[in-house]
Write an enzyme that holds these catalytic residues in place. Structure first.
Site, PDB file in Angstrom:
ATOM      1  N   GLN A  90     -10.200  -3.865  -3.604  1.00  0.00           N
ATOM      2  CA  GLN A  90     -11.523  -3.352  -3.232  1.00  0.00           C
ATOM      3  C   GLN A  90     -12.514  -3.613  -4.362  1.00  0.00           C
ATOM      4  OE1 GLN A  90     -12.484  -1.723  -0.197  1.00  0.00           O
ATOM      5  NE2 GLN A  90     -14.437  -2.237  -1.102  1.00  0.00           N
ATOM      6  N   ARG A 121       0.879  -1.181   0.000  1.00  0.00           N
ATOM      7  CA  ARG A 121       0.000   0.000   0.000  1.00  0.00           C
ATOM      8  C   ARG A 121       0.906   1.217   0.000  1.00  0.00           C
ATOM      9  NH1 ARG A 121      -5.360   1.478   3.461  1.00  0.00           N
ATOM     10  NH2 ARG A 121      -6.136   0.024   1.909  1.00  0.00           N
ATOM     11  N   ARG A 161     -13.903  -8.609   1.268  1.00  0.00           N
ATOM     12  CA  ARG A 161     -12.461  -8.424   1.042  1.00  0.00           C
ATOM     13  C   ARG A 161     -11.719  -9.715   1.426  1.00  0.00           C
ATOM     14  NH1 ARG A 161     -10.328  -3.225   1.108  1.00  0.00           N
ATOM     15  NH2 ARG A 161      -8.426  -4.343   0.518  1.00  0.00           N
ATOM     16  N   CYS A 190     -16.645   1.747   0.399  1.00  0.00           N
ATOM     17  CA  CYS A 190     -15.485   0.883   0.665  1.00  0.00           C
ATOM     18  C   CYS A 190     -15.038   0.961   2.119  1.00  0.00           C
ATOM     19  CB  CYS A 190     -14.337   1.264  -0.260  1.00  0.00           C
ATOM     20  SG  CYS A 190     -13.808   2.970  -0.057  1.00  0.00           S
ATOM     21  N   ASP A 215     -17.276   7.156  -1.569  1.00  0.00           N
ATOM     22  CA  ASP A 215     -16.008   7.010  -0.846  1.00  0.00           C
ATOM     23  C   ASP A 215     -15.697   8.367  -0.214  1.00  0.00           C
ATOM     24  OD1 ASP A 215     -13.517   6.170   0.088  1.00  0.00           O
ATOM     25  OD2 ASP A 215     -12.535   6.324  -1.865  1.00  0.00           O
TER      26      ASP A 215
HETATM   27  N1  NVA Z   1      -9.981   6.748  -1.468  1.00  0.00           N
HETATM   28  C1  NVA Z   1      -9.604   6.305  -0.148  1.00  0.00           C
HETATM   29  C2  NVA Z   1      -9.897   4.853   0.018  1.00  0.00           C
HETATM   30  C3  NVA Z   1      -9.608   4.295   1.371  1.00  0.00           C
HETATM   31  C4  NVA Z   1      -9.846   2.828   1.448  1.00  0.00           C
HETATM   32  C5  NVA Z   1      -8.135   6.619   0.107  1.00  0.00           C
HETATM   33  O1  NVA Z   1      -7.324   6.434  -0.802  1.00  0.00           O
HETATM   34  O2  NVA Z   1      -7.817   7.055   1.211  1.00  0.00           O
HETATM   35  N1   CP Z   2     -11.438  -0.167   2.145  1.00  0.00           N
HETATM   36  C1   CP Z   2     -10.159  -0.230   2.595  1.00  0.00           C
HETATM   37  O1   CP Z   2      -9.209  -0.472   1.852  1.00  0.00           O
HETATM   38  O2   CP Z   2     -10.033   0.009   3.922  1.00  0.00           O
HETATM   39  P1   CP Z   2      -8.676   0.167   4.735  1.00  0.00           P
HETATM   40  O3   CP Z   2      -8.073   1.504   4.360  1.00  0.00           O
HETATM   41  O4   CP Z   2      -9.097   0.109   6.160  1.00  0.00           O
HETATM   42  O5   CP Z   2      -7.742  -0.944   4.362  1.00  0.00           O
END
Ligand code: NVA
Ligand code: CP
Length: 300
Positions: free
Chosen positions: A127, A97, A286, A258, A219
């Site tokens: 997701q 991530r 998930r 999400c 979102d």
């Molecule tokens: N669009 C959000 C999704 C979090 C799961 C982000 O990137 O923070």
């Molecule tokens: N939806 C999602 O990816 O949540 P987290 O940021 O908690 O992993």
């Protein structure tokens, strides 16, 4: 080496097979990943992605190692490529991530183990898989589904629109004109729709967008790493999923998010906590779908 960096790293057929397997194998505890270690390198916070991959790999008999990027030499000047080459000699797979999709792709370009995108600024394909599974639990014929994303044109919107057009659904991405998806994403989604019999629309009027929708999806307004700008909140206010907007959608319309959610911003408390909300089964999926992804990529 098979990676999952973006939705199109799987074909539509592979995606549907994965979803079917996720439904059939819910709750599987096995030794599919016995003797294998999954690394998770995260540069941003996470609840769902971190825990669902951890539990998923554990239920498949694998070992999981979570590493915050800051605590690695990567955060202190070691190159992405050197990190990827070294980790390939210890691990059997890695979930990353991070911020830039380019960094993820640099890692994958030299990695000798499967690399899975656990969210970048541009994409969130895991997701998207769980979203498709959730939709398909309620609608058998995906080619008759209309799903409408409302809010910021972001990573989640891109992956949702990609996966839904890949299976022939009708997707509407409805954003303020200042916050549309980037051009590359719109082009990609249009091409996916054309190639797979889906339909993609990019609108700016929420009332027009939600007509006859089967699913509304939203979102956060500010993704991780973004500054909270009051002007952006003002632009996004009309895109909030609330009882009024939901009443303008199809009669059995369900609501997705999400998560994490900000009640009172992108969605009202009444709607997310109400009977049309399917956000928790969506989050649960998930786990199921990522276990199948781990088996597909790591168990080779
Ligand atoms: N669009 C959000 C999704 C979090 C799961 C982000 O990137 O923070
Ligand atoms: N939806 C999602 O990816 O949540 P987290 O940021 O908690 O992993």
């Amino acid at each position: 080496m098979r990676h999952f960096l973006k939705m199109t790293d799987l074909s539509p057929g592979e995606i549907l097979t994965l979803i079917d397997a996720a439904k059939a194998n819910k709750g599987e505890c096995s030794s599919a990943l016995a003797g294998k270690s999954l690394g998770m390198i995260f540069a941003k916070p996470s609840t769902r992605t971190r825990v669902s991959f951890t539990v998923g790999a554990y239920e498949l008999g694998g070992h999981i190692m979570f590493i915050s990027e800051k605590e690695m030499q990567l955060g202190h000047g070691e190159t992405i490529e050197d990190t990827a080459r070294v980790l390939s000699r210890y691990l059997s797979g890695v979930v990353i991530r991070t911020y830039r999709q380019d960094d993820l792709e640099r890692f994958a370009s030299v990695a000798e183990i499967p690399v899975i995108n656990g969210l970048t600024d541009e994409r969130h394909p895991c997701q998207g898989l769980a979203d498709l599974m959730t939709v398909s639990q309620l609608k058998e014929d995906l080619t008759r589904v209309k799903i409408v994303y409302l809010g910021d044109g972001n990573n989640v919107a891109t992956s949702l629109a990609s996966v839904m057009t890949m299976v022939g659904a009708h997707v509407v991405v409805c954003t303020p004109s200042e916050l549309t998806l980037p051009d590359w994403a719109i082009l990609e989604i249009r091409q996916l729709a054309a190639a797979n019999g889906g339909k993609a629309e990019f609108l700016t009027d929420p009332s027009e967008a939600v007509k006859e929708a089967d699913f509304l999806y939203t979102d956060v307004w500010f993704s991780m790493g973004q500054q909270r700008v009051p002007e952006k909140s003002r632009q996004l206010e009309p895109f909030q999923i609330n009882a009024d907007l939901l009443a303008q959608a199809g009669p059995d319309c369900r609501v997705m998010h999400c998560l994490p959610a900000h009640r009172g911003e992108e969605i009202s408390a009444e709607v997310i906590d109400g009977p049309r909300s399917i956000v928790f089964p969506q989050a649960e999926n998930r786990l199921h779908v990522q276990k199948e992804l781990l088996k597909k990529l790591m168990n080779r």
